[in-house]
Scaffold this motif. Sequence first.
Motif, short mmCIF file in Angstrom:
data_model
loop_
_atom_site.label_atom_id
_atom_site.label_comp_id
_atom_site.label_asym_id
_atom_site.label_seq_id
_atom_site.Cartn_x
_atom_site.Cartn_y
_atom_site.Cartn_z
N VAL A 292 140.32 97.25 60.55
CA VAL A 292 141.78 97.23 60.60
C VAL A 292 142.28 95.80 60.48
N GLN B 107 144.88 93.97 57.46
CA GLN B 107 146.24 93.79 57.97
C GLN B 107 147.14 93.11 56.95
N LEU C 67 144.93 102.69 56.76
CA LEU C 67 144.36 103.21 58.01
C LEU C 67 143.83 104.62 57.82
#
Length: 411
Positions: free
Chosen positions: A72, A76, A111
Amino acid sequence: MYEQNFTAPGRRVLISGASIAGPSLALWLSRYGYEVTVVEKAPALRGGGFAVDFRGHVHRTVLERMGIWDEVNRCQTHMGEQTFVDETGAEQMRLDPSFMSGDVEIFRGDLSRILYERTRDRVEYVFGDSITSLTETADEVHVTFERSAPRTFDLVVGADGLHSNVRRLAFGDESQFVHHLGYYVAGFDVPNHLGLDRTARWFNAPGRGVCLNNYGRDPRTAGVLMVFEADQPLDHDRHDLAAQKRLLAERYAGLGWEVPQILRALEQTDALYLDAIAQVRMDRFAKGRVVLLGDAGYGATMGGMGTGLAVVCAYVLAGELATHPDHKAAFAAYEARIRRFAEGCQRTAGGAGPMLAPSTAARIRRRNRTYKLLNAPLLAGYLDRLTVKSATAIELKAYPLPTPLAAAHTH
């Protein structure tokens, strides 16, 4: 987390929804030894979408236990400041990146892909289909689908968003549960004629806000976000693109700044999101062998940290199922543990519309003065603490990690 053998109550689980909440739950349940099927109405995994963020130690702890925190972080957005301007483009005030983007921000589609890749080898995904009926017996749930043959499951989870199909089938029409908060939000892409680079510009007129942003993924494209006041729910067809365009053009007609150019680009788009800013409010999250997760049970359109909330609550639901002898006790424990947490996030979300589209010129000026003050050095971090407080208002239980699948936790 500690290792322990356990007896799973009802090993065949059907999850409706393959965005974030559903695959998050699937990740945990598959590690606990459940047979998990995820059904998704879209023909394939949904890409794109708005950016979503995570805040505070609770979100991070769950992502670390899921084994996806590092990935993650790698994906970003690195979004910068957001500037509010007047109709000439002159700056009125700024918001620090962390207020809008949290500790880490990632596109919803990225995601979703990470979660799908972590689960697809152990979870059955059925795309291009949806549930048409749920018939519960003492021991199982008989499920029919639009396209697939009927099947039987021990438990059914609605993780299918604000307009949940599972909630409608199990609990009743959404008009009982989805509460309009007096605002609408729209989003679409336009050419990046301002040359924005990981920044955003906001413009306000009474009851209306419009934002141009670029998250660095494509320098040629900017995202448009429109937030506008509507006292009553609008009578519009969510599937009629032309009607939605007309509605937005009427609402924003005559405004300055970059709005005329945005409206011209709106005429050309073939991908538009438009929905009410609303919240789901329910007296219970489970009924028999059916349980709701994320937006389907306690969602808010924006401002309520819904993605972090869904990921945390998926962890709790799976953990309670793993540590209780039957689904009734597990569902009761799940609700008891997350209800106040979910309601706190919803209270935070209630201020999104008034903050992004104040109803009068005086309120726009007051909002600007307030946020200028809160961004001053003496109050640095105050805005962040307000949102982090809601995001961390739950004590995470260290649920058992099953011995045979312990290695999966570190992958």
